[in-house]
Enzyme design. Structure first.
Site, short mmCIF file in Angstrom:
data_model
loop_
_atom_site.label_atom_id
_atom_site.label_comp_id
_atom_site.label_asym_id
_atom_site.label_seq_id
_atom_site.Cartn_x
_atom_site.Cartn_y
_atom_site.Cartn_z
N ARG A 178 -12.58 -5.26 7.30
CA ARG A 178 -12.96 -3.94 7.80
C ARG A 178 -13.70 -4.04 9.14
O ARG A 178 -13.49 -3.22 10.03
CB ARG A 178 -13.87 -3.22 6.79
N GLY A 220 -8.35 3.73 -1.75
CA GLY A 220 -8.43 5.13 -2.18
C GLY A 220 -7.96 6.09 -1.11
O GLY A 220 -7.22 7.04 -1.38
N GLY A 232 -8.35 -3.51 -3.48
CA GLY A 232 -9.04 -4.80 -3.57
C GLY A 232 -8.29 -5.88 -4.32
O GLY A 232 -8.18 -7.02 -3.85
N LYS A 277 -5.43 3.17 -13.77
CA LYS A 277 -5.47 4.64 -13.89
C LYS A 277 -4.24 5.31 -13.34
O LYS A 277 -3.97 5.25 -12.15
CB LYS A 277 -6.70 5.17 -13.15
#
Length: 401
Positions: A39, A382, A359, A203
């Protein structure tokens, strides 16, 4: 999408103070050494462009989840040495984000100097879309730059409210520009065909809307991990004790997806490695995914499914991957995910375009030493997923207005 958004190339930063929202929420070890600096590295070109033009820089970021409370554990101070080394410029630090002492420090900045402010999330207002907090932050710069893709799906003060105070003097950095350009290949089916999207993880609720959207233009959608079990159950399969999210809206969306899947775009695992308990040392065997006995749970995709998924990946020209296809953190159930990692990397080497986010997916690439072979590692799993729901991310909308 990129045409409508101003980038830092639309401004000259000489004698201007750039307030840059970065995402320096990086993983660290117990010694506060950065274990993955992706990042930060991706934001360096944005910072360098402004330095080159003799601008002044104020960096703002969050780190961890301190929940509005100051603590040494979540201080950004550990970044000073690393950033100074990377940028070959002394990076100054201030232990607050707003207030008179901060404004004084900013006013003292000379052209080509950098000031890093303390963790935004030490202020509970950051996560509340607080106008006053954003207004105080806005006093620290002439031009607002959002280069924090990883949090651009969040409704936080520094992301959605702060840009409002800059009128037309707001833009995105180079990291954001790249992320938007690459995701556009998938959001609008612009990529070279065949386009393959591989979704894994636990999920299904966070990804089901994405499937509903991408089924309109993807050539192949591969689904692994616990996400696959609601599909199998819906088709009348027996999934034993496998992990499953129960939710009526998920079932309704699944019905819509099945109705749309006339061309058999969706590919589910055919076999899985099942275990008699949720632990690495559990007893295991291979089972068809639609007939898992009670007392057993699927923890990885099986050999036939690995072969099938890899075959599809290898004939693809544009690949997006988010989420492991098994319980990747258990070494005995990581083989499926690691095989996918190698397949995506090998296909990229042969000329395909690959975008990987999340990740665990990136960790598996690093484990197989093939992260350098991927076209682009997204800095926000996300945010990447939210972009695929065809929404313009809140942080991007705030810069366009």
């Amino acid at each position: 999408m990129t045409k409508k958004i101003k980038t830092i190339n639309d401004f000259n930063f000489e004698n201007q103070t750039a307030l840059i929202r970065v995402d320096f929420n990086v993983p660290i070890n117990k010694s506060y050494e950065i274990t993955d600096d992706t990042r930060i590295r991706y934001s360096i070109p944005t910072i360098q462009k402004i330095l080159y033009e003799k601008g002044k820089i104020v960096l703002i970021s969050h780190f961890g989840r301190p929940k509005g409370i100051s603590s040494k554990i979540y201080s950004l101070k550990f970044l000073v040495h690393y950033l100074s080394k990377q940028l070959k410029v002394t990076v100054n630090f201030h232990e607050h984000c707003v207030g008179e002492t901060v404004r004084k420090k900013v006013n003292e900045l000379k052209n080509g100097e950098i000031l890093l402010l303390e963790n935004l999330r030490f202020y509970k207002e950051e996560e509340e879309e607080n106008e006053n907090f954003a207004y105080e932050l806005s006093k620290l710069g002439d031009i607002y730059v959002n280069d924090a893709f990883g949090v651009s799906h969040r409704f936080h003060s520094s992301i959605t409210i702060l840009p409002k105070f800059f009128g037309k003097k707001k833009c995105i950095g180079f990291l954001m520009k790249k992320e938007i350009q690459f995701i556009d290949k998938f959001s609008y089916g612009k990529g070279k065909r065949p386009i393959t999207i591989l979704l894994g993880g636990a999920k299904i609720s966070s990804k089901i809307k994405i499937i509903e959207n991408i089924i309109n233009f993807a050539d192949y959608i591969l689904i692994g991990g616990a996400m696959s079990y609601p599909f199998i159950k819906m088709k009348g399969g027996m999934i034993g004790d496998s992990m499953i999210e129960k939710n009526q809206s998920i079932e309704n969306t699944l019905k819509k997806i099945f109705h749309k899947n006339k061309n058999n775009i969706i590919h589910l695992p055919k076999d899985v490695i099942i275990a008699d308990s949720f632990k690495n040392e559990a007893n295991t065997k291979i089972s068809p995914i639609h007939s898992i006995p009670n007392g057993w749970m699927g923890l990885d995709i099986g050999p036939f499914s690995i072969k099938n998924f890899c075959k599809i990946i290898e004939k693809s020209e544009t690949i997006l991957w988010n989420g492991p296809v098994g319980v990747f953190e258990f070494s005995n159930f990581s083989y499926g995910t690691r095989s996918i990692a190698k397949s995506v990397a090998n296909t990229t080497e042969k000329g395909a375009f690959s975008l990987v986010g999340g990740g665990d997916s990136i960790a598996s690439l690093k484990m197989e030493k093939c992260d350098q072979k991927i076209s682009y590692l997204s800095t926000g799993g996300g945010a990447m997923l939210d972009s695929l729901k065809t929404q313009t991310l809140p942080g991007i909308s705030a810069v366009i207005q």
